[in-house]
Design a protein around this motif. Structure first.
Motif, PDB file in Angstrom:
ATOM      1  N   UNK A  71       0.846  -1.193   0.000  1.00  0.00           N
ATOM      2  CA  UNK A  71       0.000   0.000   0.000  1.00  0.00           C
ATOM      3  C   UNK A  71       0.887   1.250   0.000  1.00  0.00           C
ATOM      4  N   UNK A  72       1.560   1.459  -1.112  1.00  0.00           N
ATOM      5  CA  UNK A  72       2.383   2.659  -1.247  1.00  0.00           C
ATOM      6  C   UNK A  72       3.385   2.819  -0.131  1.00  0.00           C
ATOM      7  N   UNK A  73       3.626   4.056   0.254  1.00  0.00           N
ATOM      8  CA  UNK A  73       4.661   4.337   1.254  1.00  0.00           C
ATOM      9  C   UNK A  73       4.213   4.070   2.693  1.00  0.00           C
ATOM     10  N   UNK A  74       2.989   3.531   2.877  1.00  0.00           N
ATOM     11  CA  UNK A  74       2.649   3.039   4.220  1.00  0.00           C
ATOM     12  C   UNK A  74       3.508   1.828   4.551  1.00  0.00           C
ATOM     13  N   UNK A  75       3.902   1.094   3.516  1.00  0.00           N
ATOM     14  CA  UNK A  75       4.660  -0.140   3.708  1.00  0.00           C
ATOM     15  C   UNK A  75       3.797  -1.337   4.059  1.00  0.00           C
ATOM     16  N   UNK A  76       2.492  -1.130   4.259  1.00  0.00           N
ATOM     17  CA  UNK A  76       1.596  -2.234   4.592  1.00  0.00           C
ATOM     18  C   UNK A  76       1.482  -3.195   3.403  1.00  0.00           C
ATOM     19  N   UNK A  77       1.528  -4.488   3.663  1.00  0.00           N
ATOM     20  CA  UNK A  77       1.252  -5.492   2.643  1.00  0.00           C
ATOM     21  C   UNK A  77      -0.204  -5.915   2.824  1.00  0.00           C
ATOM     22  N   UNK A  78      -1.054  -5.499   1.891  1.00  0.00           N
ATOM     23  CA  UNK A  78      -2.490  -5.723   2.089  1.00  0.00           C
ATOM     24  C   UNK A  78      -3.082  -6.570   0.960  1.00  0.00           C
ATOM     25  N   UNK A  79      -4.206  -7.178   1.260  1.00  0.00           N
ATOM     26  CA  UNK A  79      -4.872  -8.089   0.327  1.00  0.00           C
ATOM     27  C   UNK A  79      -5.332  -7.352  -0.929  1.00  0.00           C
ATOM     28  N   UNK A  80      -5.165  -8.014  -2.069  1.00  0.00           N
ATOM     29  CA  UNK A  80      -5.585  -7.407  -3.337  1.00  0.00           C
ATOM     30  C   UNK A  80      -7.083  -7.126  -3.342  1.00  0.00           C
ATOM     31  N   UNK A  81      -7.847  -8.047  -2.814  1.00  0.00           N
ATOM     32  CA  UNK A  81      -9.278  -7.826  -2.597  1.00  0.00           C
ATOM     33  C   UNK A  81      -9.452  -7.595  -1.105  1.00  0.00           C
ATOM     34  N   UNK A  82      -9.978  -6.446  -0.741  1.00  0.00           N
ATOM     35  CA  UNK A  82     -10.207  -6.132   0.669  1.00  0.00           C
ATOM     36  C   UNK A  82     -11.698  -5.899   0.883  1.00  0.00           C
ATOM     37  N   UNK A  83     -12.058  -5.173   1.914  1.00  0.00           N
ATOM     38  CA  UNK A  83     -13.487  -5.021   2.236  1.00  0.00           C
ATOM     39  C   UNK A  83     -13.835  -3.576   2.542  1.00  0.00           C
ATOM     40  N   UNK A  84     -14.800  -3.054   1.810  1.00  0.00           N
ATOM     41  CA  UNK A  84     -15.403  -1.769   2.134  1.00  0.00           C
ATOM     42  C   UNK A  84     -16.658  -2.005   2.949  1.00  0.00           C
ATOM     43  N   UNK A  89     -11.263 -14.625   7.320  1.00  0.00           N
ATOM     44  CA  UNK A  89     -11.067 -16.066   7.105  1.00  0.00           C
ATOM     45  C   UNK A  89     -10.598 -16.360   5.677  1.00  0.00           C
ATOM     46  N   UNK A  90     -10.951 -15.488   4.744  1.00  0.00           N
ATOM     47  CA  UNK A  90     -10.577 -15.699   3.339  1.00  0.00           C
ATOM     48  C   UNK A  90      -9.241 -15.040   2.984  1.00  0.00           C
ATOM     49  N   UNK A  91      -8.597 -14.420   3.987  1.00  0.00           N
ATOM     50  CA  UNK A  91      -7.285 -13.822   3.742  1.00  0.00           C
ATOM     51  C   UNK A  91      -7.275 -12.311   3.644  1.00  0.00           C
ATOM     52  N   UNK A  92      -8.431 -11.680   3.717  1.00  0.00           N
ATOM     53  CA  UNK A  92      -8.495 -10.218   3.679  1.00  0.00           C
ATOM     54  C   UNK A  92      -7.889  -9.654   4.968  1.00  0.00           C
TER      55      UNK A  92
END
Length: 328
Positions: A6-19, A45-48
């Motif tokens: 996620x850019x310069x946050x450095x967070x590695x986040x799921x390609x599909x997330x949840x709104x 549970x699905x990796x998000x």
């Protein structure tokens, strides 16, 4: 699940997330914490590992549900919320550092957290992006340990480009889908250059791109797809991506012809978005757990061919571009 930075946050986040706009129930319904918990658990549970909420979703109930949920799980879950839309009237002059500080502190209280991973300005008026004192506030909040990162949620590409001129802006949340293609031009180029995380919202054009709607489809009174088609309550670009419903249906029929064996076009629409490496994550909403599963299943959908992508883009050029491209 696959993950992107996620850019310069450095967070590695799921390609599909949840709104979580409708996570407590369908738009306009009374918020259901039980339903929210089921959806949130299904997502993780699905990796998000990235959840986007806002202080105005469910009048604060969404934040409370997300905060309670995050503390119930052992996984590292990144939480993003937003501030500013509580202002009434929602105008440039109402944006003041002291007011925004209070919103951030209220979000922390709602979620029972000491620090927010990401706070986003929630689609402020364009003039706000030209006021450095607004952005400076978030440096102070970061120094105080109340936030880790600042992002912006925008309506227009112009706002995104102006917002990322501020060094402390780390992410941009923007509408992007096969019916809203303008961000893929200059904005994506600049986002990559400045290491900005790109969070894509409204990826299915309010459900239009699932292919499940028709002229006979109806929406409840509290559903923005019923009352906001012409921007009666907020920017009309949030509803069906600002596309006239009948025009959208015609374009979707051509998409169906491209993928005749695909009953649900959502995986196609999501896969098209993931084809852009500037995108960090997509945050489709869900009003029941099955929708989370359907969204995540898009990751298993075969990569689109160059010919399929070209034909999808041709549908945009034919039906949509002249109506919306210049607006947002």
């Amino acid at each position: 699940m696959k993950y992107r930075k996620l850019g310069k946050t450095g967070f590695e986040i799921s390609e599909i997330s949840l709104g979580t706009w409708q996570v407590g129930g369908v738009w306009g319904d009374e918020f259901s914490h039980e339903n929210a918990a089921k959806i949130l658990n299904s997502a993780v549970d699905s990796g998000i590992n990235f959840i986007d909420t806002a202080d105005v979703y469910g009048d604060g109930e969404s934040e409370k549900a997300v905060g309670r949920f995050v503390k119930s799980r052992s996984e590292r879950i990144y939480v993003a919320t937003k501030c500013g839309r509580q202002l009434n009237p929602h105008v440039n002059e109402a944006y003041q550092p002291a007011v925004l500080r209070k919103f951030v502190e209220n979000s922390l209280k709602n979620m029972g957290l000491e620090t927010l991973d990401l706070i986003q300005l929630h689609c402020p008026p364009t003039e706000v992006y030209y006021r450095p004192e607004i952005f400076e506030l978030f440096d102070r909040l970061k120094d105080e340990g109340k936030i880790l990162n600042l992002g912006i949620s925008v309506e227009k590409v112009e706002e995104a480009l102006k917002g990322i001129e501020y060094d402390n802006v780390t992410t941009v949340q923007i509408i992007f889908n096969t019916f809203r293609q303008r961000p893929a031009e200059l904005f994506f180029e600049q986002a990559k250059k400045k290491d900005i995380g790109v969070i894509v919202r409204v990826p299915l054009a309010s459900g239009l791109l699932t292919g499940k709607f028709s002229k006979q489809s109806t929406f409840t009174a509290g559903d923005h797809r019923n009352f906001n088609r012409n921007g009666e309550a907020f920017d009309k670009g949030e509803t069906f991506s600002g596309i006239d419903y009948e025009t959208g249906l015609a374009a979707v029929e051509e998409l169906k012809a491209l993928f005749p064996n695909q009953a649900n076009l959502a995986p196609v629409a999501l896969k098209w978005i993931l084809g852009f490496d500037a995108v960090s994550t997509i945050i489709p909403g869900a009003s029941r757990p099955e929708q989370v599963s359907a969204n995540v299943a898009a990751l298993d959908f075969p990569d689109l061919s160059a010919e399929q992508i070209s034909q999808m883009n041709s549908i945009y050029e034919k039906h949509i571009k002249k109506l919306v491209h210049h607006l947002w």
